[in-house]
Design a protein around this motif. Structure first.
Motif, PDB file in Angstrom:
ATOM      1  N   ARG A   1       0.840  -1.208   0.000  1.00 34.37           N
ATOM      2  CA  ARG A   1       0.000   0.000   0.000  1.00 34.37           C
ATOM      3  C   ARG A   1       0.874   1.257   0.000  1.00 34.37           C
ATOM      4  N   LEU A   2       1.915   1.256   0.828  1.00 33.33           N
ATOM      5  CA  LEU A   2       2.850   2.389   0.844  1.00 33.33           C
ATOM      6  C   LEU A   2       3.501   2.576  -0.518  1.00 33.33           C
ATOM      7  N   TYR A   3       3.940   1.469  -1.106  1.00 35.42           N
ATOM      8  CA  TYR A   3       4.575   1.523  -2.430  1.00 35.42           C
ATOM      9  C   TYR A   3       3.616   2.124  -3.456  1.00 35.42           C
ATOM     10  N   ALA A   4       2.383   1.613  -3.472  1.00 38.79           N
ATOM     11  CA  ALA A   4       1.406   2.067  -4.456  1.00 38.79           C
ATOM     12  C   ALA A   4       1.113   3.559  -4.289  1.00 38.79           C
ATOM     13  N   LEU A   5       0.910   3.975  -3.067  1.00 43.14           N
ATOM     14  CA  LEU A   5       0.623   5.396  -2.822  1.00 43.14           C
ATOM     15  C   LEU A   5       1.811   6.272  -3.188  1.00 43.14           C
ATOM     16  N   TYR A   6       3.011   5.817  -2.861  1.00 46.19           N
ATOM     17  CA  TYR A   6       4.218   6.576  -3.212  1.00 46.19           C
ATOM     18  C   TYR A   6       4.328   6.720  -4.734  1.00 46.19           C
ATOM     19  N   LYS A   7       4.172   5.612  -5.438  1.00 44.75           N
ATOM     20  CA  LYS A   7       4.303   5.647  -6.901  1.00 44.75           C
ATOM     21  C   LYS A   7       3.215   6.525  -7.527  1.00 44.75           C
ATOM     22  N   GLN A   8       1.989   6.411  -7.028  1.00 42.95           N
ATOM     23  CA  GLN A   8       0.898   7.223  -7.569  1.00 42.95           C
ATOM     24  C   GLN A   8       1.168   8.704  -7.324  1.00 42.95           C
TER      25      GLN A   8
ATOM     26  N   ALA B   1       4.682   9.373  -9.564  1.00 40.20           N
ATOM     27  CA  ALA B   1       4.786   9.026 -10.986  1.00 40.20           C
ATOM     28  C   ALA B   1       3.447   8.987 -11.712  1.00 40.20           C
ATOM     29  N   GLY B   2       2.346   9.108 -10.977  1.00 39.61           N
ATOM     30  CA  GLY B   2       1.035   9.041 -11.623  1.00 39.61           C
ATOM     31  C   GLY B   2       0.589   7.599 -11.801  1.00 39.61           C
ATOM     32  N   ASP B   3      -0.300   7.381 -12.754  1.00 38.22           N
ATOM     33  CA  ASP B   3      -0.868   6.054 -12.969  1.00 38.22           C
ATOM     34  C   ASP B   3       0.182   5.041 -13.410  1.00 38.22           C
ATOM     35  N   ALA B   4      -0.074   3.782 -13.046  1.00 36.17           N
ATOM     36  CA  ALA B   4       0.805   2.679 -13.449  1.00 36.17           C
ATOM     37  C   ALA B   4       0.778   2.542 -14.967  1.00 36.17           C
ATOM     38  N   PRO B   5       1.887   2.093 -15.553  1.00 38.17           N
ATOM     39  CA  PRO B   5       1.899   1.889 -17.006  1.00 38.17           C
ATOM     40  C   PRO B   5       0.914   0.787 -17.395  1.00 38.17           C
ATOM     41  N   GLU B   6       0.536   0.771 -18.639  1.00 38.79           N
ATOM     42  CA  GLU B   6      -0.450  -0.217 -19.107  1.00 38.79           C
ATOM     43  C   GLU B   6       0.096  -1.646 -19.079  1.00 38.79           C
ATOM     44  N   GLU B   7       1.384  -1.810 -19.334  1.00 38.85           N
ATOM     45  CA  GLU B   7       1.953  -3.152 -19.429  1.00 38.85           C
ATOM     46  C   GLU B   7       2.222  -3.736 -18.045  1.00 38.85           C
ATOM     47  N   ARG B   8       1.600  -4.881 -17.786  1.00 38.68           N
ATOM     48  CA  ARG B   8       1.737  -5.575 -16.501  1.00 38.68           C
ATOM     49  C   ARG B   8       2.943  -6.511 -16.566  1.00 38.68           C
ATOM     50  N   PRO B   9       3.737  -6.608 -15.488  1.00 38.00           N
ATOM     51  CA  PRO B   9       4.874  -7.539 -15.478  1.00 38.00           C
ATOM     52  C   PRO B   9       4.419  -8.986 -15.673  1.00 38.00           C
ATOM     53  N   GLY B  10       5.331  -9.824 -16.123  1.00 41.56           N
ATOM     54  CA  GLY B  10       5.026 -11.222 -16.381  1.00 41.56           C
ATOM     55  C   GLY B  10       4.588 -11.975 -15.136  1.00 41.56           C
ATOM     56  N   ALA B  11       3.861 -13.074 -15.350  1.00 40.00           N
ATOM     57  CA  ALA B  11       3.284 -13.859 -14.257  1.00 40.00           C
ATOM     58  C   ALA B  11       4.343 -14.471 -13.347  1.00 40.00           C
ATOM     59  N   LEU B  12       5.534 -14.709 -13.857  1.00 38.58           N
ATOM     60  CA  LEU B  12       6.566 -15.334 -13.037  1.00 38.58           C
ATOM     61  C   LEU B  12       7.396 -14.328 -12.242  1.00 38.58           C
ATOM     62  N   ASP B  13       7.167 -13.068 -12.481  1.00 41.57           N
ATOM     63  CA  ASP B  13       7.862 -12.017 -11.731  1.00 41.57           C
ATOM     64  C   ASP B  13       6.939 -11.583 -10.597  1.00 41.57           C
TER      65      ASP B  13
ATOM     66  N   ALA C   1       3.099  -8.026  -7.991  1.00 39.01           N
ATOM     67  CA  ALA C   1       2.349  -7.625  -6.793  1.00 39.01           C
ATOM     68  C   ALA C   1       2.418  -6.108  -6.613  1.00 39.01           C
ATOM     69  N   LYS C   2       3.613  -5.543  -6.813  1.00 34.86           N
ATOM     70  CA  LYS C   2       3.766  -4.091  -6.701  1.00 34.86           C
ATOM     71  C   LYS C   2       2.924  -3.381  -7.763  1.00 34.86           C
ATOM     72  N   TYR C   3       2.986  -3.902  -8.992  1.00 38.86           N
ATOM     73  CA  TYR C   3       2.220  -3.300 -10.077  1.00 38.86           C
ATOM     74  C   TYR C   3       0.722  -3.349  -9.771  1.00 38.86           C
ATOM     75  N   ASP C   4       0.243  -4.502  -9.332  1.00 39.93           N
ATOM     76  CA  ASP C   4      -1.187  -4.657  -9.049  1.00 39.93           C
ATOM     77  C   ASP C   4      -1.645  -3.704  -7.959  1.00 39.93           C
ATOM     78  N   ALA C   5      -0.839  -3.540  -6.923  1.00 41.34           N
ATOM     79  CA  ALA C   5      -1.189  -2.610  -5.843  1.00 41.34           C
ATOM     80  C   ALA C   5      -1.261  -1.186  -6.389  1.00 41.34           C
ATOM     81  N   TRP C   6      -0.313  -0.835  -7.236  1.00 38.03           N
ATOM     82  CA  TRP C   6      -0.276   0.503  -7.828  1.00 38.03           C
ATOM     83  C   TRP C   6      -1.460   0.694  -8.781  1.00 38.03           C
ATOM     84  N   ASP C   7      -1.722  -0.302  -9.609  1.00 33.39           N
ATOM     85  CA  ASP C   7      -2.798  -0.197 -10.589  1.00 33.39           C
ATOM     86  C   ASP C   7      -4.172  -0.124  -9.919  1.00 33.39           C
ATOM     87  N   ASP C   8      -4.292  -0.711  -8.725  1.00 35.78           N
ATOM     88  CA  ASP C   8      -5.565  -0.685  -7.991  1.00 35.78           C
ATOM     89  C   ASP C   8      -5.986   0.735  -7.623  1.00 35.78           C
TER      90      ASP C   8
END
Length: 85
Positions: free
Chosen positions: A29-36, A39-51, A56-63
């Motif tokens: 949650r801290l990471y997502a709020l900091y990035k938002q 840096a604004g909204d998360a980029p459209e491209e989501r990291p690969g499933a094995l990363d 997890a960081k991307y999903d929190a930010w994108d939420d």
């Protein structure tokens, strides 16, 4: 520097100086709020499933997509305040 930005910077320092590491959900949650806020909204491209960590960081930010910068800063400040001993 606005008062909100100064409080945000202080909250970052407070979080970095915590004696105990917060749980993973709080860290995400801290990471997502900091990035938002910085840096604004998360980029459209989501990291690969094995990363798992980056995904997890991307999903929190994108939420919180479309959260205004000032709102994200205030939420970060409020969450950081709850973590202080």
């Amino acid at each position: 520097m606005s008062d909100l930005q100064a409080q945000f910077k202080q909250a970052q320092q407070d979080v970095n100086g915590l004696a105990e590491r917060p749980d993973n959900a709080t860290l995400l949650r801290l990471y997502a709020l900091y990035k938002q806020a910085t840096a604004g909204d998360a980029p459209e491209e989501r990291p690969g499933a094995l990363d798992f960590v980056r995904r997890a960081k991307y999903d929190a930010w994108d939420d919180i997509r479309d959260t205004p910068t000032n709102d994200a800063m205030q939420q970060y400040i409020d969450l950081a305040a709850t973590l202080k001993p």
